[in-house]
Design a protein around this motif. Sequence first.
Motif, mmCIF file in Angstrom:
data_model
loop_
_atom_site.group_PDB
_atom_site.id
_atom_site.type_symbol
_atom_site.label_atom_id
_atom_site.label_comp_id
_atom_site.label_asym_id
_atom_site.label_seq_id
_atom_site.Cartn_x
_atom_site.Cartn_y
_atom_site.Cartn_z
ATOM 1 N N VAL A 1 0.837 -1.202 0.000
ATOM 2 C CA VAL A 1 0.000 0.000 0.000
ATOM 3 C C VAL A 1 0.871 1.251 0.000
ATOM 4 N N PHE A 2 1.855 1.269 0.900
ATOM 5 C CA PHE A 2 2.725 2.441 0.997
ATOM 6 C C PHE A 2 3.596 2.581 -0.252
ATOM 7 N N SER A 3 4.062 1.446 -0.791
ATOM 8 C CA SER A 3 4.881 1.495 -2.007
ATOM 9 C C SER A 3 4.075 2.042 -3.176
ATOM 10 N N ALA A 4 2.820 1.612 -3.282
ATOM 11 C CA ALA A 4 1.968 2.081 -4.378
ATOM 12 C C ALA A 4 1.717 3.583 -4.276
ATOM 13 N N VAL A 5 1.444 4.063 -3.065
ATOM 14 C CA VAL A 5 1.205 5.498 -2.877
ATOM 15 C C VAL A 5 2.466 6.297 -3.190
ATOM 16 N N ALA A 6 3.617 5.814 -2.697
ATOM 17 C CA ALA A 6 4.882 6.525 -2.930
ATOM 18 C C ALA A 6 5.227 6.562 -4.414
ATOM 19 N N LEU A 7 5.102 5.418 -5.100
ATOM 20 C CA LEU A 7 5.431 5.364 -6.527
ATOM 21 C C LEU A 7 4.471 6.219 -7.347
ATOM 22 N N THR A 8 3.197 6.214 -6.978
ATOM 23 C CA THR A 8 2.228 7.053 -7.691
ATOM 24 C C THR A 8 2.587 8.525 -7.561
ATOM 25 N N LEU A 9 2.937 8.931 -6.351
ATOM 26 C CA LEU A 9 3.311 10.328 -6.116
ATOM 27 C C LEU A 9 4.570 10.693 -6.900
ATOM 28 N N ILE A 10 5.559 9.797 -6.897
ATOM 29 C CA ILE A 10 6.814 10.059 -7.610
ATOM 30 C C ILE A 10 6.580 10.133 -9.115
ATOM 31 N N GLY B 1 1.930 23.682 -6.507
ATOM 32 C CA GLY B 1 0.639 23.708 -5.827
ATOM 33 C C GLY B 1 0.030 22.325 -5.670
ATOM 34 N N ILE B 2 0.090 21.536 -6.752
ATOM 35 C CA ILE B 2 -0.479 20.185 -6.698
ATOM 36 C C ILE B 2 0.294 19.316 -5.717
ATOM 37 N N PHE B 3 1.625 19.438 -5.743
ATOM 38 C CA PHE B 3 2.428 18.617 -4.832
ATOM 39 C C PHE B 3 2.165 19.004 -3.378
ATOM 40 N N ALA B 4 2.123 20.307 -3.113
ATOM 41 C CA ALA B 4 1.839 20.749 -1.741
ATOM 42 C C ALA B 4 0.466 20.256 -1.292
ATOM 43 N N GLY B 5 -0.507 20.315 -2.209
ATOM 44 C CA GLY B 5 -1.840 19.821 -1.877
ATOM 45 C C GLY B 5 -1.854 18.332 -1.590
ATOM 46 N N SER B 6 -1.068 17.563 -2.368
ATOM 47 C CA SER B 6 -1.010 16.115 -2.140
ATOM 48 C C SER B 6 -0.380 15.799 -0.789
ATOM 49 N N GLN B 7 0.655 16.559 -0.414
ATOM 50 C CA GLN B 7 1.284 16.331 0.885
ATOM 51 C C GLN B 7 0.318 16.633 2.028
ATOM 52 N N VAL B 8 -0.387 17.753 1.898
ATOM 53 C CA VAL B 8 -1.377 18.106 2.925
ATOM 54 C C VAL B 8 -2.480 17.054 2.972
ATOM 55 N N GLY B 9 -2.890 16.571 1.794
ATOM 56 C CA GLY B 9 -3.934 15.552 1.743
ATOM 57 C C GLY B 9 -3.519 14.255 2.413
ATOM 58 N N LEU B 10 -2.278 13.820 2.168
ATOM 59 C CA LEU B 10 -1.800 12.582 2.791
ATOM 60 C C LEU B 10 -1.702 12.726 4.313
ATOM 61 N N VAL B 11 -1.221 13.889 4.752
ATOM 62 C CA VAL B 11 -1.163 14.131 6.198
ATOM 63 C C VAL B 11 -2.569 14.132 6.791
ATOM 64 N N ALA B 12 -3.516 14.743 6.069
ATOM 65 C CA ALA B 12 -4.904 14.790 6.547
ATOM 66 C C ALA B 12 -5.504 13.387 6.634
ATOM 67 N N ILE B 13 -5.172 12.530 5.660
ATOM 68 C CA ILE B 13 -5.676 11.151 5.694
ATOM 69 C C ILE B 13 -5.149 10.420 6.924
ATOM 70 N N SER B 14 -3.845 10.566 7.186
ATOM 71 C CA SER B 14 -3.262 9.923 8.371
ATOM 72 C C SER B 14 -3.900 10.456 9.649
ATOM 73 N N LEU C 1 1.206 7.223 6.622
ATOM 74 C CA LEU C 1 1.715 7.565 5.289
ATOM 75 C C LEU C 1 3.026 8.340 5.363
ATOM 76 N N THR C 2 3.764 8.148 6.439
ATOM 77 C CA THR C 2 5.030 8.859 6.594
ATOM 78 C C THR C 2 6.011 8.514 5.480
ATOM 79 N N VAL C 3 6.095 7.228 5.133
ATOM 80 C CA VAL C 3 7.048 6.794 4.092
ATOM 81 C C VAL C 3 6.710 7.400 2.732
ATOM 82 N N PRO C 4 5.453 7.304 2.237
ATOM 83 C CA PRO C 4 5.142 7.949 0.953
ATOM 84 C C PRO C 4 5.362 9.455 0.967
ATOM 85 N N ILE C 5 5.011 10.101 2.070
ATOM 86 C CA ILE C 5 5.197 11.550 2.158
ATOM 87 C C ILE C 5 6.680 11.897 2.075
#
Length: 365
Positions: free
Chosen positions: A137-146, A164-177, A190-194
């Motif tokens: 799960v974490f590998s898939a999220v990290a690879l998708t983001l990369i 802007g999109i990258f900053a939003g994705s980081q905030v979104g992942l933190v919000a999910i956690s 989601l610390t590893v993907p972030i």
Amino acid sequence: MGTNNIYPEHDGTVRQYSIYRNHHGWKIPSLPARIGETFDWGAPPNQNVFLNWRGKMGSFQTVRFSDVYNDFLSMERKRPQDEFTGKIVIIGSTASALFDTKPTPMEKVHPGVEILATAIDNLKNRDWITQTTNPWVFSAVALTLIWLVAIGFLTGINRKLIDGIFAGSQVGLVAISFASLNLSTYFIDLTVPITAGLIYFSLARVYAYAEVTLMERRMWLNLDGTEKGWQKTTVTVLQLEDMKESSEVKITTALKRRLNERKEGFTVESFPHKPAGVGKAFGNIVLIYHVENKVIDKEVSPSEQGKEIEAIVDEVVKIVCNKILDRVHLGFSHGAIPYGDDEGRCKVWQKLVTHAIMDLNAQNA
């Protein structure tokens, strides 16, 4: 009867509770596990569980032992006779001087008796924190983001939009956690993907900046102050009619990549889109220039150079802009810019760009 051993993690903070301990082949249950067995609550599948904290110190109802004891010895008891009926009573200390305290995510000094109460309450309500441990799960999220970041840089999406999109994705992942930990009993860490996404984005940003800087050095800076001479130069003005800024950036990036695959030394630049002024007048103009990396000792005439570069540019433009060729116009100019003379270099550069624009206008007339 059961154990009540609290084991902090490597940073000294208590986050988990041991449901049982393996000791020389013996499975020794903890006190919460024995209570759960007595009341048929069932036991967690894992040896350790992450505690679902109820809050800071004082989240559970407490009474002073001395008050209860004195009331018990009194001839006239004032406390309700059914005060502890149907309740689980834990007798322990809360004074820090008795050294039964541990740091937790809730408190720096958390009484051990309340940690025990939290473990019992978690088993009673079966709401301990379950952490997602599937590495895929974490590998898939990290690879998708990369990959999204890589595609953004390769296709030439506007840098501010990527930021802007990258900053939003980081905030979104933190919000999910954060939401998973506070609104459910499942913790999606989601610390590893972030971290992976942030590292890759930082490297890609540095690489993009270095690429632009190297192009500027190639065009403007005198890398060897002792050498004098001339560099063969071809300037192309590419006009894109009715082109959106996002599409223009993608075309610019594709041109830059394909041209340098054919021959090293190309630089592609576009004017910023502005509602007025130079940006409005030249917003649909892309400059393509090629500077030879060899320095010659005399200025060459335009007729002696540029045909090869002109052919390469024309071919690549047809490939990149094949769907909009009817809205693409080219203008060329050839010459040589002085090496080792920044002031003279700028003057010649201005003339070459001007001649290329004049050639473009002559073809459109």
